[in-house]
Design an enzyme around this catalytic site. Structure first.
Site, mmCIF file in Angstrom:
data_model
loop_
_atom_site.group_PDB
_atom_site.id
_atom_site.type_symbol
_atom_site.label_atom_id
_atom_site.label_comp_id
_atom_site.label_asym_id
_atom_site.label_seq_id
_atom_site.Cartn_x
_atom_site.Cartn_y
_atom_site.Cartn_z
ATOM 1 C CB ALA A 33 -0.915 -0.013 1.218
ATOM 2 C CG ASN A 34 -0.022 4.629 -1.856
ATOM 3 O OD1 ASN A 34 -0.785 5.467 -1.402
ATOM 4 N ND2 ASN A 34 -0.291 3.950 -2.972
ATOM 5 N NE ARG A 35 4.604 7.258 4.760
ATOM 6 C CZ ARG A 35 4.660 6.601 5.915
ATOM 7 N NH1 ARG A 35 3.591 6.547 6.694
ATOM 8 N NH2 ARG A 35 5.778 6.029 6.290
ATOM 9 C CB SER A 36 -2.954 7.823 -1.101
ATOM 10 O OG SER A 36 -4.151 8.482 -1.458
ATOM 11 C CB ALA A 99 -1.439 7.273 -4.392
#
Ligand code: CTP
Ligand code: CA
Length: 220
Positions: A33-36, A99
Site C-alpha cells: 500500500a501507500n500513504r494516500s 496513488a
C-alpha cells in the site's frame, strides 16, 4: 432573473475521479500500500458535485464518507480500479488523483505465508497498468484528462515528463516531500502544454475548488 446554470456551471457534465491508494494483496492477511488518504480526490469530487456535475468517484480503500451527490465505486486493487474506470465511461472530464500502487505481487499466496526462522523468498513484483495513460489512448478518451503527480524532487521537470509520456492535458504536481500524503494541506503546481502555475500551500478543499474553477474556465 433566476439563472441556475450560473451556480451549477458543470451541469450535464460527467466527471470521473479516482482517489485513494490501492491495496495489492500478497497473501490473505498482507498487502502492498501507500500513504494516500484519499482526501484530495474526495475534496475534488465534492467540489465538482457542488458545481453541478454528475460525479463518479472510484475510490481505493480509504476512511472517508462519500460527498453529497457523488456516485462512489469502491475498489481495492489497481486492476479493479482500471476496470471501474473503464466501466464508468464515457466521461467529459477525468481527474486521476489516486496513488495507484505501481507494483503488485506477481502471484498471491492462497494461504498465509508462514515465517521459517530465516529470510523469506524475495517478493516477486509485477508492474500495474497505468490507468491514466490507458485512458489517454482509449477510444472514449475524456475531453479533458487530468493527472496528478506525486514528486519529492525536481517537481516541474518530472511533471512535464509525465504530461508528455502519459498523454494527458494537465498534470497537477504535488510536492509530497513534506506531510502532504494524508495531510490536510496541499502545495501544487499545474502543468499544461502551454506553461505552469505555482499555487501557494492551501487546504485540500480549497485546492479542489480552485481546480474546479480552472476546469470551468477551460471548458467554457
Ligand atoms: N497513475 C495511474 N495508474 C498507475 C500509476 C499512476 O493512473 N498505475 C496515475 C496517477 O493516478 C496520477 C498519475 O498517473 O494521476 C501519476 O502518478 P505517479 O505515481 O506520480 O506517476 P508514475 O507514472 O507512477 O511514476 P512514478 O511513481 O515512478 O513517479
Ligand atoms: Ca507511481
Amino acid at each position: 432573473a433566476f439563472a441556475p446554470d450560473r451556480h451549477r456551471p458543470l451541469r450535464g457534465k460527467h466527471v470521473l475521479i479516482t482517489a485513494g491508494p490501492t491495496h495489492e494483496p500478497i497473501d490473505p492477511v498482507r498487502y502492498i500500500a501507500n500513504r494516500s488518504s484519499g482526501r484530495q480526490g474526495f475534496a475534488l469530487a465534492a467540489a465538482a458535485a457542488e458545481a453541478g456535475a454528475q460525479v463518479t468517484l472510484v475510490a481505493g480503500p480509504v476512511h472517508l464518507s462519500t460527498p453529497a451527490g457523488v456516485i462512489r465505486v469502491d475498489v481495492e486493487t489497481a486492476l479493479e480500479m482500471e476496470k471501474a474506470v473503464h466501466d464508468a465511461l464515457p466521461a467529459d472530464i477525468a481527474i486521476m488523483v489516486a496513488a495507484v500502487a505501481d507494483w503488485r505481487a506477481d502471484s498471491q499466496s492462497g494461504q498465509k505465508i508462514k515465517k521459517k526462522g530465516a529470510a523469506p523468498e524475495p517478493l516477486k513484483l509485477t508492474e500495474n497498468p497505468d490507468i491514466l495513460a490507458g485512458l489517454a489512448r482509449h477510444e472514449q478518451r475524456p475531453g479533458l484528462l487530468i493527472g496528478f503527480a506525486a514528486e519529492t524532487q525536481k517537481i516541474v521537470q518530472h511533471a512535464q515528463a509525465k504530461l508528455a509520456k502519459k498523454g494527458c492535458d494537465w498534470i497537477v504536481a504535488n510536492d509530497v516531500s513534506g506531510d502532504v500524503m494524508g495531510g490536510a494541506n496541499n502545495s501544487v503546481q499545474i502543468i499544461t502544454a502551454t506553461g505552469s502555475e505555482n499555487w501557494e500551500q492551501l487546504p485540500k478543499p480549497e485546492v479542489a475548488r480552485r481546480l474546479v474553477a480552472k476546469i470551468i474556465e477551460e471548458i467554457a
